[in-house]
Design a protein around this motif. Structure first.
Motif, PDB file in Angstrom:
ATOM      1  N   UNK A   1      -3.571  11.936  -2.502  1.00 38.51           N
ATOM      2  CA  UNK A   1      -2.510  12.853  -2.948  1.00 38.51           C
ATOM      3  C   UNK A   1      -3.068  14.088  -3.651  1.00 38.51           C
ATOM      4  N   UNK A   2      -4.312  14.050  -4.051  1.00 37.60           N
ATOM      5  CA  UNK A   2      -4.909  15.229  -4.687  1.00 37.60           C
ATOM      6  C   UNK A   2      -5.125  16.359  -3.684  1.00 37.60           C
ATOM      7  N   UNK A   3      -5.277  16.007  -2.402  1.00 39.38           N
ATOM      8  CA  UNK A   3      -5.551  17.014  -1.373  1.00 39.38           C
ATOM      9  C   UNK A   3      -4.456  17.135  -0.327  1.00 39.38           C
ATOM     10  N   UNK A   4      -3.607  16.100  -0.231  1.00 45.65           N
ATOM     11  CA  UNK A   4      -2.641  16.056   0.862  1.00 45.65           C
ATOM     12  C   UNK A   4      -1.241  15.723   0.354  1.00 45.65           C
TER      13      UNK A   4
ATOM     14  N   UNK B   1      14.575   5.074   3.153  1.00 51.08           N
ATOM     15  CA  UNK B   1      14.566   6.539   3.091  1.00 51.08           C
ATOM     16  C   UNK B   1      13.127   7.019   3.084  1.00 51.08           C
ATOM     17  N   UNK B   2      12.923   8.238   3.544  1.00 51.88           N
ATOM     18  CA  UNK B   2      11.598   8.851   3.483  1.00 51.88           C
ATOM     19  C   UNK B   2      11.384   9.443   2.096  1.00 51.88           C
ATOM     20  N   UNK B   3      10.175   9.292   1.585  1.00 53.30           N
ATOM     21  CA  UNK B   3       9.827   9.825   0.268  1.00 53.30           C
ATOM     22  C   UNK B   3       8.663  10.805   0.406  1.00 53.30           C
ATOM     23  N   UNK B   4       8.654  11.806  -0.444  1.00 54.45           N
ATOM     24  CA  UNK B   4       7.537  12.735  -0.521  1.00 54.45           C
ATOM     25  C   UNK B   4       6.629  12.313  -1.669  1.00 54.45           C
ATOM     26  N   UNK B   5       5.365  12.045  -1.351  1.00 55.46           N
ATOM     27  CA  UNK B   5       4.338  11.725  -2.341  1.00 55.46           C
ATOM     28  C   UNK B   5       4.736  10.637  -3.343  1.00 55.46           C
ATOM     29  N   UNK B   6       5.149   9.454  -2.875  1.00 59.99           N
ATOM     30  CA  UNK B   6       5.473   8.373  -3.807  1.00 59.99           C
ATOM     31  C   UNK B   6       4.194   7.787  -4.422  1.00 59.99           C
ATOM     32  N   UNK B   7       4.303   6.897  -5.413  1.00 60.19           N
ATOM     33  CA  UNK B   7       3.113   6.225  -5.959  1.00 60.19           C
ATOM     34  C   UNK B   7       2.347   5.524  -4.836  1.00 60.19           C
ATOM     35  N   UNK B   8       1.013   5.651  -4.870  1.00 60.77           N
ATOM     36  CA  UNK B   8       0.187   5.068  -3.818  1.00 60.77           C
ATOM     37  C   UNK B   8      -0.881   4.151  -4.389  1.00 60.77           C
ATOM     38  N   UNK B   9      -1.756   3.677  -3.513  1.00 60.84           N
ATOM     39  CA  UNK B   9      -2.855   2.818  -3.923  1.00 60.84           C
ATOM     40  C   UNK B   9      -3.617   3.483  -5.072  1.00 60.84           C
TER      41      UNK B   9
END
Length: 329
Positions: free
Chosen positions: A153-156, A316-324
């Motif tokens: 998420x830092x780059x994408x 629903x689609x989410x933009x940039x949710x919490x990830x690994x």
């Protein structure tokens, strides 16, 4: 000059009847519909393996969403998509002609492009090279079972479209059983380099070694087909990969079994699969809105069912949710 009734004598009638029948048979064989050897059924799910993909689901352009695209992409009229081709359905794989890329991820890209009023150009690259292609601007989107991670998420930017689950596949006649990460201590486990499953496996190994357990022997191969070959030939004790692919492989070969499934975001967080685009390139909003349109209008559900992925649906689609989470140094 086309034949008419007066050009056909009675003595030619039977010959033309035979010819017409032969042409009908030929036309049927050249139809875009998949033939018997171009489908495969696994656990009641039929997969279209034909290069024509006549069964592919399509939808309509949505002008209001298409208008959100950057002008350069609208002018180009093409969405360039990169991904990695695997060995088995349903994600991304080769059709029966061994050259056409098909699968659930290809179809999702096509549906997003439909909504945006674009054609698609699909490319295939090794996992790491897909990120390079995005970084350089050579392609617009990476759609290939990509997991949302905090580091990425830092780059994408991400627009989610499916749950991310992993499966541990082992030989059917394995002489060991799985209960938790400690069961993998001392075992040779295959995993894709640079993937979220690699990060999870590395983390498990660190925890095991901190508890005085033997190291997990992590094995890397060039292609997913190599992992499956090593697994069935006994050179691997197990393979940690995308759950849809390992489930298909185990069910279709009968030589392996899936003994556990995990979230692709690690313990305590459900992983999400998403379309990946370069941060701040103007694509994430129209891509997200296109995926949400598919969900809202039932096209998404048809796509999932077409590839047997209903269990991985998102509401629903989410933009940039919490990830690994990032790994501790």
């Amino acid at each position: 000059m086309p034949l008419t009734r007066r050009h056909v004598s009675r003595r030619h009638a039977s010959a033309l009847t035979v010819l017409a029948a032969a042409l009908l048979v030929s036309a049927a064989c050249s139809s875009a519909e998949p033939q018997g050897n171009e489908t495969n059924s696994v656990n009641g799910q039929t997969y279209d393996l034909s290069p024509a993909q006549a069964s592919r689901i399509h939808t309509q352009k949505v002008d209001t969403i298409a208008a959100e695209l950057p002008q350069a992409i609208r002018d180009r009229g093409v969405l360039t998509v990169t991904g990695q081709v695997g060995a088995v359905p349903p994600l991304g794989f080769y059709a029966t002609d061994n050259k056409t890329i098909i699968g659930s991820e290809i179809d999702l890209a096509e549906l997003v492009a439909d909504v945006l009023g674009l054609k698609t150009e699909h490319r295939n690259a090794d996992w790491a090279q897909n990120f390079v292609a995005i970084d350089s601007g050579a392609v617009d989107a990476f759609i290939s079972n990509v997991t949302v991670t905090e580091e990425r998420k830092e780059k994408y930017d991400f627009a989610t479209y499916r749950l991310d689950n992993l499966g541990l596949e082992i030989p059917k006649d394995a002489n060991w059983t799985y209960s938790d990460r400690k069961s993998l201590a001392g075992k040779r486990i295959g995993v894709g380099s640079g993937t979220n499953q690699e990060k999870i496996l590395v983390d498990w190994d660190k925890q095991n070694q901190a508890e005085g357990l033997p190291k997990i022997d992590i094995a890397y191969y060039q292609n997913t087909s190599d992992y499956f070959l090593a697994l069935t030939s006994g050179r691997l004790d197990g393979y940690l990969g995308p759950n849809p692919s390992v489930q298909y492989h185990a069910s279709s070969t009968g030589k392996t079994k899936v003994v556990a499934t995990f979230s692709g975001a690690g313990q305590g967080l459900q992983g999400k699969i998403a379309v990946l685009v370069k941060k701040d390139n103007g694509l994430i909003t129209p891509v997200h809105d296109a995926v949400q349109y598919l969900i809202d209008h039932g096209v998404y559900q048809k796509w999932l069912a077409h590839w047997g992925l209903e269990s991985e649906a998102v509401p629903a689609s989410e933009i940039d949710p919490p990830g690994l989470p990032k790994q501790a140094p």
